[in-house]
Design an enzyme around this catalytic site. Sequence first.
Site, PDB file in Angstrom:
ATOM      1  N   GLN A  63       0.837  -1.199   0.000  1.00 13.65           N
ATOM      2  CA  GLN A  63       0.000   0.000   0.000  1.00 13.65           C
ATOM      3  C   GLN A  63       0.876   1.254   0.000  1.00 13.65           C
ATOM      4  OE1 GLN A  63      -2.702  -2.049   3.272  1.00 13.65           O
ATOM      5  NE2 GLN A  63      -3.323   0.074   3.064  1.00 13.65           N
TER       6      GLN A  63
ATOM      7  N   PHE B 202      -6.124  -3.748   3.333  1.00 11.41           N
ATOM      8  CA  PHE B 202      -6.842  -3.516   4.595  1.00 11.41           C
ATOM      9  C   PHE B 202      -5.928  -2.976   5.689  1.00 11.41           C
ATOM     10  CE2 PHE B 202      -9.015  -7.081   2.384  1.00 11.41           C
ATOM     11  CZ  PHE B 202     -10.160  -6.397   2.018  1.00 11.41           C
TER      12      PHE B 202
ATOM     13  N   GLU C 267       0.452  -1.600   4.664  1.00 12.07           N
ATOM     14  CA  GLU C 267       0.882  -0.198   4.819  1.00 12.07           C
ATOM     15  C   GLU C 267       2.364  -0.181   5.203  1.00 12.07           C
ATOM     16  OE1 GLU C 267      -1.784   2.351   7.038  1.00 12.07           O
ATOM     17  OE2 GLU C 267      -0.200   3.770   7.508  1.00 12.07           O
TER      18      GLU C 267
ATOM     19  N   ARG D 137      -4.690   7.325  17.052  1.00 14.30           N
ATOM     20  CA  ARG D 137      -6.070   7.339  16.549  1.00 14.30           C
ATOM     21  C   ARG D 137      -7.042   6.811  17.615  1.00 14.30           C
ATOM     22  NH1 ARG D 137      -8.808   8.470  11.758  1.00 14.30           N
ATOM     23  NH2 ARG D 137      -6.971   9.049  10.571  1.00 14.30           N
TER      24      ARG D 137
ATOM     25  N   ARG E 247      -7.849  -1.374   8.799  1.00 11.64           N
ATOM     26  CA  ARG E 247      -9.094  -0.628   8.587  1.00 11.64           C
ATOM     27  C   ARG E 247      -9.721  -0.115   9.894  1.00 11.64           C
ATOM     28  NH1 ARG E 247     -13.220  -3.206   4.178  1.00 11.64           N
ATOM     29  NH2 ARG E 247     -13.945  -1.274   3.249  1.00 11.64           N
TER      30      ARG E 247
ATOM     31  N   PHE F 260      -7.833   1.517  12.196  1.00 13.03           N
ATOM     32  CA  PHE F 260      -6.559   2.012  12.736  1.00 13.03           C
ATOM     33  C   PHE F 260      -6.648   2.488  14.185  1.00 13.03           C
ATOM     34  CE2 PHE F 260      -2.663   4.756  12.295  1.00 13.03           C
ATOM     35  CZ  PHE F 260      -1.859   3.914  11.557  1.00 13.03           C
TER      36      PHE F 260
ATOM     37  N   THR G 199      -3.315  11.276  10.866  1.00  8.81           N
ATOM     38  CA  THR G 199      -3.127  12.087  12.065  1.00  8.81           C
ATOM     39  C   THR G 199      -1.740  12.725  12.074  1.00  8.81           C
ATOM     40  OG1 THR G 199      -2.423  10.147  13.320  1.00  8.81           O
ATOM     41  CG2 THR G 199      -4.758  10.704  13.399  1.00  8.81           C
TER      42      THR G 199
ATOM     43  N   ALA H 296      -5.594   5.586   5.653  1.00 12.91           N
ATOM     44  CA  ALA H 296      -6.367   6.618   6.341  1.00 12.91           C
ATOM     45  C   ALA H 296      -7.567   7.065   5.510  1.00 12.91           C
ATOM     46  CB  ALA H 296      -5.468   7.811   6.712  1.00 12.91           C
TER      47      ALA H 296
ATOM     48  N   GLU I 227     -12.597   3.325   5.364  1.00 13.34           N
ATOM     49  CA  GLU I 227     -12.573   2.704   6.681  1.00 13.34           C
ATOM     50  C   GLU I 227     -13.853   2.856   7.505  1.00 13.34           C
ATOM     51  OE1 GLU I 227      -8.849   4.959   7.399  1.00 13.34           O
ATOM     52  OE2 GLU I 227      -8.328   3.195   8.572  1.00 13.34           O
TER      53      GLU I 227
HETATM   54  N1  MTE Z   1     -11.428  -2.157   0.041  1.00 12.68           N
HETATM   55  C1  MTE Z   1     -10.937  -3.249  -0.580  1.00 12.68           C
HETATM   56  N2  MTE Z   1     -11.680  -3.858  -1.517  1.00 12.68           N
HETATM   57  N3  MTE Z   1      -9.690  -3.743  -0.282  1.00 12.68           N
HETATM   58  C2  MTE Z   1      -8.900  -3.152   0.671  1.00 12.68           C
HETATM   59  O1  MTE Z   1      -7.789  -3.613   0.920  1.00 12.68           O
HETATM   60  N4  MTE Z   1      -8.693  -1.337   2.340  1.00 12.68           N
HETATM   61  C3  MTE Z   1      -9.416  -0.410   3.210  1.00 12.68           C
HETATM   62  C4  MTE Z   1     -10.411   0.427   2.403  1.00 12.68           C
HETATM   63  N5  MTE Z   1     -11.198  -0.421   1.563  1.00 12.68           N
HETATM   64  C5  MTE Z   1      -9.411  -2.000   1.349  1.00 12.68           C
HETATM   65  C6  MTE Z   1     -10.694  -1.527   0.969  1.00 12.68           C
HETATM   66  C7  MTE Z   1      -8.537   0.499   3.935  1.00 12.68           C
HETATM   67  S1  MTE Z   1      -7.799  -0.055   5.347  1.00 12.68           S
HETATM   68  C8  MTE Z   1      -8.319   1.782   3.533  1.00 12.68           C
HETATM   69  S2  MTE Z   1      -7.371   2.850   4.419  1.00 12.68           S
HETATM   70  C9  MTE Z   1      -8.930   2.315   2.297  1.00 12.68           C
HETATM   71  O2  MTE Z   1      -9.672   1.318   1.587  1.00 12.68           O
HETATM   72  C10 MTE Z   1      -7.815   2.849   1.404  1.00 12.68           C
HETATM   73  O3  MTE Z   1      -8.283   3.330   0.205  1.00 12.68           O
HETATM   74  P1  MTE Z   1      -8.835   4.820   0.005  1.00 12.68           P
HETATM   75  O4  MTE Z   1      -7.921   5.736   0.728  1.00 12.68           O
HETATM   76  O5  MTE Z   1      -8.793   4.989  -1.453  1.00 12.68           O
HETATM   77  O6  MTE Z   1     -10.203   4.810   0.578  1.00 12.68           O
HETATM   78  N1  LUZ Z   2      -1.995   5.433   8.728  1.00 17.59           N
HETATM   79  C1  LUZ Z   2      -1.260   6.429   9.223  1.00 17.59           C
HETATM   80  C2  LUZ Z   2      -3.316   5.376   8.906  1.00 17.59           C
HETATM   81  O1  LUZ Z   2      -0.048   6.429   9.051  1.00 17.59           O
HETATM   82  N2  LUZ Z   2      -1.865   7.427   9.884  1.00 17.59           N
HETATM   83  C3  LUZ Z   2      -3.192   7.456  10.106  1.00 17.59           C
HETATM   84  O2  LUZ Z   2      -3.699   8.389  10.705  1.00 17.59           O
HETATM   85  C4  LUZ Z   2      -3.963   6.390   9.606  1.00 17.59           C
HETATM   86  N3  LUZ Z   2      -5.277   6.347   9.806  1.00 17.59           N
HETATM   87  C5  LUZ Z   2      -5.967   5.318   9.351  1.00 17.59           C
HETATM   88  C6  LUZ Z   2      -5.323   4.316   8.659  1.00 17.59           C
HETATM   89  N4  LUZ Z   2      -4.017   4.352   8.436  1.00 17.59           N
HETATM   90 MO1  MOS Z   3      -6.084   1.570   5.998  1.00 11.48          MO
HETATM   91  S1  MOS Z   3      -5.814   0.773   7.879  1.00 11.48           S
HETATM   92  O1  MOS Z   3      -5.612   3.111   6.475  1.00 11.48           O
HETATM   93  O2  MOS Z   3      -4.715   0.940   5.257  1.00 11.48           O
END
Ligand code: MTE
Ligand code: LUZ
Ligand code: MOS
Length: 750
Positions: free
Chosen positions: A191, A222, A226, A304, A336, A338, A434, A503, A706
């Site tokens: 990611q 998910f 990261e 968070r 997801r 966090f 954050t 995030a 999330e």
């Molecule tokens: N949706 C799918 N299908 N697969 C994923 O891995 N990750 C989630 C969410 N939805 C995820 C998902 C998480 S943890 C985050 S932070 C956001 O997607 C990241 O994408 P965005 O910033 O474009 O919403």
């Molecule tokens: N990652 C991060 C995150 O580095 N900072 C954040 O605040 C955060 N929030 C949600 C998911 N990933």
């Molecule tokens: Mo989502 S936990 O911010 O990758």
Amino acid sequence: MKNIDSYAHARGESVYVCDMPLINGTLHASVLGSPLAKGNIKSIDTSEALKIPGVIAVFTAKDIPGENQIGSIIQDEPLLAEHEVDYVGMPIAVVVAESEPIAKKAKKLIKLEIEKLTPITDPRVAKKENSLIVPSRTFKLGDIETAWNQCSFVYEGRAEMGGQEHLYLETQSAYAVPAEGGTFKIYSSTQANWYVQKGVSKVLGLPLHKIEVDVVRIGGGFGGKEDQGTPWASMAALAAYKLNRPIRLILRREDDMKMTGKRHPYQFDYKIGLDKNKKIIAYQCECFQDAGASADVSPAVMERTLFHGCGSYFVPNVKITTHCCRTNFPPHTAFRGFGAPQAMFLFESALNRAANELGVHPTEIQKINLLKEGNEFPYGQKALKCNAEKAWQQADESFNLKKQIVEVTKFNKENNDYKKGISVYPLCFGISFTKTSLNQGRSLVHIYTDGSVSVSTGVIEMGQGVNTKIVEAAAKTLGINVSRINITSTNTTRVANASPTAASSGADLNGKATINACNEIKEKLIEIASTILKCDKSKIEIRDESVWNENTKTDLAWKELIMAAYEARVPISAHGHYSTPKIHFDKSSEHGSPFAYHVYGTAITTVKLDCIRGIYDVESVHIIHDLGSTFNYDIDKGQIEGGLAQGIGLMSIEELTFNPDGSLLSNSLSNYKVPDIYAIPKECKVEPLRSGPDNLALLGSKAVGEPPLMYGIGTYFAVQMAIKAYRPSYELSFSAPATYQKVLRALYNR
Ligand code: MTE
Ligand code: LUZ
Ligand code: MOS
């Protein structure tokens, strides 16, 4: 617009790391993990492994040319264990062979001599022994000490919440290819291609510009990719560096489950105080975060938890303390939500406890304590354009909450072996990293001379549909059809220093950067058009693939306009940058305004419990969700339903279990259950909140990745109500997930 990936996904044509055609000479790697949760390494003997035909090399910490360090927030995580092991599965050696099965076979022959030490497997014990990764932190509002005197009712107790396995469909994967001049090209399922680039650069001792990291898409993240895509890419790169051969490293599911970190389990103490009108006057809690063996992103997750300590409620006197406890588990990581789901589960636990003691339905307390416009969060930010009450009211109207409660009560009167429970869960989630500096995105837009457009951003597609949203944003801005636009892979040479796709802010940050790039080009195009058409440029627009003057379509079409711009030698490429305006946070005072906006919502959950067997169904979940003003409701609805399913899993059947020695028991899909078609709600209704666009969201459409996961929290409390209906003397317990075993015990007080 349909998701641009759906056609290839459905046909199995989408490319993941394991689908990439192999370059001649490619070798395969497998990683040996520690068998012990804590110990001192005395010796590592690889001689027998190296005798296996097809084995090329075995690498350990001493082979690392740069630094043996991949910690991102804190430098406390070696790539390969050197002197000590800190968790079961901690990487010790990388075996490289002609094939993966050979490498896997060889790693079993590596002889380890490790002096066994006693692991810490409980965050409360870690805290007691001062095994903390960063200093503890506290958020405060009002005056907690005097507030207790104003309370008519005060309740204290404990709660706990388990972790969660990410179970992305594509396991951790990397393919490292050495290239000319000592450079490396890395394909990684991550990611955060910038984090992979930094990790590899550090491990190899090379500058960042020698490492190119490319990601087409990933098969789910998910949060689990990261920070944790980095080690596997770094190990593949290490082997590629040493052997000057392409190296593929793909974790088997069992290794992935064993070796990677999960959602943080938490232990909690809470204390809640209410006045005689059931207004919550004071709330205090202590959160023991099980961070695992190294920092990873745990300090940020812990932050968070602090930010979401009061959920969607306003409490005038608050004290929230969090401890980042070092234990001997794999480093727990982003997942997801966090750290927010844990905080919200705790607050709901305290609130449900109070409701139970006072003999009222929790909704009576919830409703009157919701955040109101202008209320202050315990970190200084004010709730502006606050939709907490609005979401609740719309849920009440659209789904007739009162009637649902009456029906559940009636059902429970008429049935003995089955009982129902109903809960309402109000959501409030802050959007932005954050860590303020991460809130920036970039995008490279090229228009080619045939009028086709290529967009490359810092965002990574992981199934959430972000690339589709970005195509739509570019098409809307340029005034052309989506079919003209192609999104390329996310690549460190096209967009540098990209924040992780996390995030929930990927679409906002990179979509807005794309709009900025498109606008920069469009300005030039409008100037050209005004010269050609000899008219005032302020009257010119590009829409429907043509130039319009004073609201009238002209003969100048998109393709001709692009050719004219090229002939005039003006740039038809641009690199857009976006950073979220105004946000700030001061850690020394724990005050500031860190979030661009908040996302609100309300979920009503009904469960039906089989009181003979302790199993339950989620009968229905009815959701009002705050999307601002959505421009792709299909994708957003997919995120809401998917997030909900994952949240229900977290609260019901997904249970991580460990042996007392710290090794994972729930290490496969036969003993770690995730929601399937039967576990998701029989009925799921989603309705967008009637609210307006938010300027800081992409095209007014709020981040959705999330927040919906947290609707799953409602399931836990609906189950508690159902147990209570069967056994009125039941004292609620707050230990998520509510597995069938726990529920059965609760029903029969065992
Ligand atoms: N949706 C799918 N299908 N697969 C994923 O891995 N990750 C989630 C969410 N939805 C995820 C998902 C998480 S943890 C985050 S932070 C956001 O997607 C990241 O994408 P965005 O910033 O474009 O919403
Ligand atoms: N990652 C991060 C995150 O580095 N900072 C954040 O605040 C955060 N929030 C949600 C998911 N990933
Ligand atoms: Mo989502 S936990 O911010 O990758």
